[in-house]
Design a protein around this motif. Structure first.
Motif, PDB file in Angstrom:
ATOM      1  N   LYS A  52    -113.576 -78.576 100.926  1.00  0.00           N
ATOM      2  CA  LYS A  52    -112.705 -78.208 102.201  1.00  0.00           C
ATOM      3  C   LYS A  52    -113.361 -76.843 102.488  1.00  0.00           C
ATOM      4  O   LYS A  52    -113.096 -75.529 101.782  1.00  0.00           O
ATOM      5  N   THR A  64    -113.556 -74.739  99.092  1.00  0.00           N
ATOM      6  CA  THR A  64    -112.802 -74.940  97.768  1.00  0.00           C
ATOM      7  C   THR A  64    -112.977 -76.308  97.395  1.00  0.00           C
ATOM      8  O   THR A  64    -113.076 -77.252  98.043  1.00  0.00           O
ATOM      9  N   ILE A  65    -112.835 -76.429  96.166  1.00  0.00           N
ATOM     10  CA  ILE A  65    -112.567 -77.813  95.319  1.00  0.00           C
ATOM     11  C   ILE A  65    -111.394 -77.482  94.538  1.00  0.00           C
ATOM     12  O   ILE A  65    -111.425 -76.475  93.657  1.00  0.00           O
ATOM     13  N   ASP A  66    -110.375 -78.293  94.518  1.00  0.00           N
ATOM     14  CA  ASP A  66    -109.203 -78.115  93.500  1.00  0.00           C
ATOM     15  C   ASP A  66    -109.210 -79.319  92.880  1.00  0.00           C
ATOM     16  O   ASP A  66    -109.271 -80.416  93.264  1.00  0.00           O
ATOM     17  N   HIS A  87    -112.329 -69.922  90.632  1.00  0.00           N
ATOM     18  CA  HIS A  87    -111.283 -68.849  91.126  1.00  0.00           C
ATOM     19  C   HIS A  87    -110.094 -69.054  90.085  1.00  0.00           C
ATOM     20  O   HIS A  87    -109.344 -68.060  89.817  1.00  0.00           O
ATOM     21  N   ARG A  88    -109.833 -70.394  89.663  1.00  0.00           N
ATOM     22  CA  ARG A  88    -108.854 -70.636  88.624  1.00  0.00           C
ATOM     23  C   ARG A  88    -109.493 -71.521  87.657  1.00  0.00           C
ATOM     24  O   ARG A  88    -110.116 -72.554  87.628  1.00  0.00           O
ATOM     25  N   ASP A 125    -104.838 -76.233  86.044  1.00  0.00           N
ATOM     26  CA  ASP A 125    -105.529 -76.770  87.066  1.00  0.00           C
ATOM     27  C   ASP A 125    -106.892 -76.101  87.232  1.00  0.00           C
ATOM     28  O   ASP A 125    -106.822 -74.791  87.057  1.00  0.00           O
ATOM     29  N   LEU A 126    -107.913 -76.686  87.995  1.00  0.00           N
ATOM     30  CA  LEU A 126    -109.310 -75.975  88.238  1.00  0.00           C
ATOM     31  C   LEU A 126    -109.170 -75.653  89.700  1.00  0.00           C
ATOM     32  O   LEU A 126    -108.987 -76.518  90.742  1.00  0.00           O
ATOM     33  N   ARG A 127    -109.748 -74.312  90.314  1.00  0.00           N
ATOM     34  CA  ARG A 127    -110.057 -74.254  91.700  1.00  0.00           C
ATOM     35  C   ARG A 127    -111.384 -73.404  91.620  1.00  0.00           C
ATOM     36  O   ARG A 127    -111.692 -72.584  91.010  1.00  0.00           O
ATOM     37  N   TRP A 129    -114.517 -71.744  94.132  1.00  0.00           N
ATOM     38  CA  TRP A 129    -115.103 -71.623  95.410  1.00  0.00           C
ATOM     39  C   TRP A 129    -116.659 -72.182  95.561  1.00  0.00           C
ATOM     40  O   TRP A 129    -117.409 -71.692  94.497  1.00  0.00           O
TER      41      TRP A 129
END
Length: 135
Positions: A52, A64-66, A87-88, A125-127, A129
């Protein structure tokens, strides 16, 4: 200042909630050798979820990819050069190997490529950039 001039930029960031905020600031020395009017504007490539687009600048586009804990995803990265910035973090398996990635970890990739990610476990969860380098 703004991002279109050569003046110094000052960012004042105040975190008013939890969790700790993380800021991604990408600057390229020497990128603005040509005036913006002479550089051709590159149209964004066609992308599909989970990728996105969240930010565009003259030298980069940021996506981003979540990926939820315990799930997996596969997505096309149609970019020539890309930085993947965590990011996460989470424990993952796939294109980046099997490892625990933590906030701030950075991976450089040349593509285009198909990326597969599986988030192991059920708690994190994975985030990511995804920083498309346009230079």
């Amino acid at each position: 200042g703004d991002h279109g001039t050569s003046c110094t930029l000052i960012h004042k960031i105040h975190n008013k909630s939890r969790p700790v905020m993380m800021c991604l600031d990408v600057e390229f020395a020497g990128f603005h050798q040509e005036p913006p009017a002479k550089r051709p504007k590159m149209e964004p490539p066609s992308i599909s979820p989970p990728l996105k687009l969240i930010k565009e600048r003259p030298a980069v586009r940021v996506y981003t990819i979540d990926v939820a804990a315990g799930s997996s995803c596969s997505c096309a990265l149609p970019f020539a050069k890309v930085l993947l910035v965590v990011h996460r973090g989470a424990r993952i398996r796939g294109t980046l190997g099997e490892c625990f990635v933590k906030a701030g970890d950075v991976f450089f990739r040349e593509g285009p490529e198909e990326m597969k990610l599986e988030v192991l476990g059920s708690r994190r969860d994975l985030r990511l950039w995804v920083v498309e380098l346009l230079y």
